[in-house]
Design a protein around this motif. Structure first.
Motif, PDB file in Angstrom:
ATOM      1  N   HIS A   1       3.430   7.824 -31.899  1.00  0.00           N
ATOM      2  CA  HIS A   1       3.078   8.422 -30.632  1.00  0.00           C
ATOM      3  C   HIS A   1       2.233   9.626 -30.554  1.00  0.00           C
ATOM      4  O   HIS A   1       1.259  10.013 -29.577  1.00  0.00           O
ATOM      5  CB  HIS A   1       4.208   8.383 -29.427  1.00  0.00           C
ATOM      6  N   CYS A   2       2.322  10.355 -31.784  1.00  0.00           N
ATOM      7  CA  CYS A   2       1.707  11.612 -32.003  1.00  0.00           C
ATOM      8  C   CYS A   2       0.098  11.218 -32.001  1.00  0.00           C
ATOM      9  O   CYS A   2      -0.875  12.033 -31.702  1.00  0.00           O
ATOM     10  CB  CYS A   2       1.972  12.381 -33.170  1.00  0.00           C
ATOM     11  N   MET A   3      -0.162  10.162 -32.264  1.00  0.00           N
ATOM     12  CA  MET A   3      -1.672  10.070 -32.779  1.00  0.00           C
ATOM     13  C   MET A   3      -2.310   9.346 -31.342  1.00  0.00           C
ATOM     14  O   MET A   3      -3.462   8.567 -31.836  1.00  0.00           O
ATOM     15  CB  MET A   3      -1.792   8.939 -33.789  1.00  0.00           C
ATOM     16  N   PHE A   4      -1.783   9.327 -30.262  1.00  0.00           N
ATOM     17  CA  PHE A   4      -2.214   8.808 -29.013  1.00  0.00           C
ATOM     18  C   PHE A   4      -2.765  10.094 -28.176  1.00  0.00           C
ATOM     19  O   PHE A   4      -1.880  11.045 -27.954  1.00  0.00           O
ATOM     20  CB  PHE A   4      -1.501   7.937 -28.354  1.00  0.00           C
ATOM     21  N   ASP A   5      -3.852   9.913 -27.423  1.00  0.00           N
ATOM     22  CA  ASP A   5      -4.153  10.860 -26.423  1.00  0.00           C
ATOM     23  C   ASP A   5      -3.324  10.303 -25.053  1.00  0.00           C
ATOM     24  O   ASP A   5      -3.591   9.466 -24.640  1.00  0.00           O
ATOM     25  CB  ASP A   5      -5.765  10.772 -26.208  1.00  0.00           C
ATOM     26  N   SER A   6      -2.709  11.427 -24.512  1.00  0.00           N
ATOM     27  CA  SER A   6      -1.740  11.157 -23.462  1.00  0.00           C
ATOM     28  C   SER A   6      -2.603  10.745 -22.288  1.00  0.00           C
ATOM     29  O   SER A   6      -2.239  10.261 -21.321  1.00  0.00           O
ATOM     30  CB  SER A   6      -0.852  12.379 -23.318  1.00  0.00           C
ATOM     31  N   LYS A   7      -3.899  11.405 -22.263  1.00  0.00           N
ATOM     32  CA  LYS A   7      -4.778  11.005 -21.043  1.00  0.00           C
ATOM     33  C   LYS A   7      -5.446   9.984 -21.033  1.00  0.00           C
ATOM     34  O   LYS A   7      -5.393   9.027 -20.060  1.00  0.00           O
ATOM     35  CB  LYS A   7      -5.698  12.272 -20.820  1.00  0.00           C
ATOM     36  N   THR A   8      -6.103   9.536 -22.118  1.00  0.00           N
ATOM     37  CA  THR A   8      -6.681   8.296 -22.170  1.00  0.00           C
ATOM     38  C   THR A   8      -5.753   7.026 -22.632  1.00  0.00           C
ATOM     39  O   THR A   8      -6.343   5.932 -22.485  1.00  0.00           O
ATOM     40  CB  THR A   8      -7.872   8.284 -23.284  1.00  0.00           C
ATOM     41  N   ARG A   9      -4.749   7.307 -23.083  1.00  0.00           N
ATOM     42  CA  ARG A   9      -3.663   6.504 -23.612  1.00  0.00           C
ATOM     43  C   ARG A   9      -4.257   5.635 -24.953  1.00  0.00           C
ATOM     44  O   ARG A   9      -3.597   4.465 -25.092  1.00  0.00           O
ATOM     45  CB  ARG A   9      -3.420   5.308 -22.349  1.00  0.00           C
ATOM     46  N   GLN A  10      -5.111   5.958 -25.465  1.00  0.00           N
ATOM     47  CA  GLN A  10      -5.828   5.510 -26.693  1.00  0.00           C
ATOM     48  C   GLN A  10      -5.456   6.243 -27.850  1.00  0.00           C
ATOM     49  O   GLN A  10      -5.161   7.452 -27.938  1.00  0.00           O
ATOM     50  CB  GLN A  10      -7.249   5.355 -26.304  1.00  0.00           C
TER      51      GLN A  10
END
Length: 270
Positions: free
Chosen positions: A66-75
């Motif tokens: 989950h560290c490799m995801f952008d929390s805003k874009t969810r991508q």
């Protein structure tokens, strides 16, 4: 016997927020304290946050998916910059490397609520632009997951202790189920991806990485992703070329007949 993995878990991903540092944590401020832990580093993620990672090979860092995801874009992050700061403490690192490729476990779903299924797939491998050959930074080996009641430890950064890692070496495995390790280790936001370790014959070995903190039946616990098969699957994905590049994929450059590469060999660059 208490069941942990199948319980309703109130879990929090460790990517923002802060609480006071627990008294059981030892801050690794100087070289003597940090010795043997230089292969744990801070992962600075596109200037938006950080996680913890650990070197398991000269060019490979193990962390939480989950560290490799952008929390805003969810991508998944594909165009940002991720840097591994090995042994980061008080404004300096023992080695600085950029991440060029990453592979996230194929069954990990960032949008899924914190659960046993999400935690057991919360694993990622990051490939560095150059290997770390510093003799003081020794990659960790991995070991089979421990049994309930075994002693483990954790080294991690967190938002209120982002400038130096902290060590807790007196945790206990409270339970394990469905690929999830439940421990008493103290973790906080920024600790995602931190190595949970055992000591075998004097050697530190990683058995899990921190995924989330949680509360089970009123007791604060940490949730870790068991290694073994998930890690083997990630390595296979990397070898098969299914990792994602950060930024533009390097273009192949074929050498002309008789032309030598910078290393002196005649070959086609991969």
């Amino acid at each position: 016997m208490r069941r942990w993995g199948a319980l309703a878990i109130i879990g929090l991903l460790l990517t923002s927020g802060a609480i006071a540092e627990d008294a059981t944590l030892k801050r690794l401020d100087n070289g003597d304290d940090a010795k043997a832990w230089e292969a744990v580093g801070r992962l600075d993620i596109d200037g938006k946050g950080f996680c913890t990672g650990a070197l398991i090979a000269p060019k490979l860092v193990l962390t939480a998916a989950h560290c490799m995801f952008d929390s805003k874009t969810r991508q998944q992050i594909v165009n940002g910059r991720v840097q591994f700061l090995a042994g980061w403490r008080n404004g300096r690192a023992d080695a600085y490397r950029n991440v060029v490729r990453m592979v996230v476990h194929p069954d990990f779903d960032f949008d899924e609520a914190v659960s046993s299924r999400r935690v057991r797939n919360d694993l990622a491998l990051l490939e560095l632009d150059q290997p770390i050959r510093n003799p003081s930074i020794k990659p960790f080996r991995t070991a089979p997951r421990p049994r309930e009641g075994d002693k483990v430890g954790v080294v991690s950064y967190a938002l209120d202790r982002s400038e130096a890692p902290s060590l807790e070496d007196v945790c206990e495995v409270l339970g394990r189920q469905d690929g999830v390790l439940v421990t008493s280790c103290t973790v906080d936001f920024g600790s995602s991806g931190a190595p949970i370790f055992v000591v075998n014959d004097g050697e530190v070995q990683i058995v899990s990485v921190v995924s989330a903190k949680a509360e089970v039946e009123g007791e604060k616990v940490s949730l870790g992703t068991a290694l073994g098969q998930p890690l083997a699957e990630l390595k296979a994905e990397l070898v098969a070329g299914r990792a994602r590049y950060l930024g533009e994929k390097p273009k192949d450059r074929r050498l002309r007949v008789g032309e030598r590469s910078e290393t002196g060999g005649k070959f086609v660059s991969p």
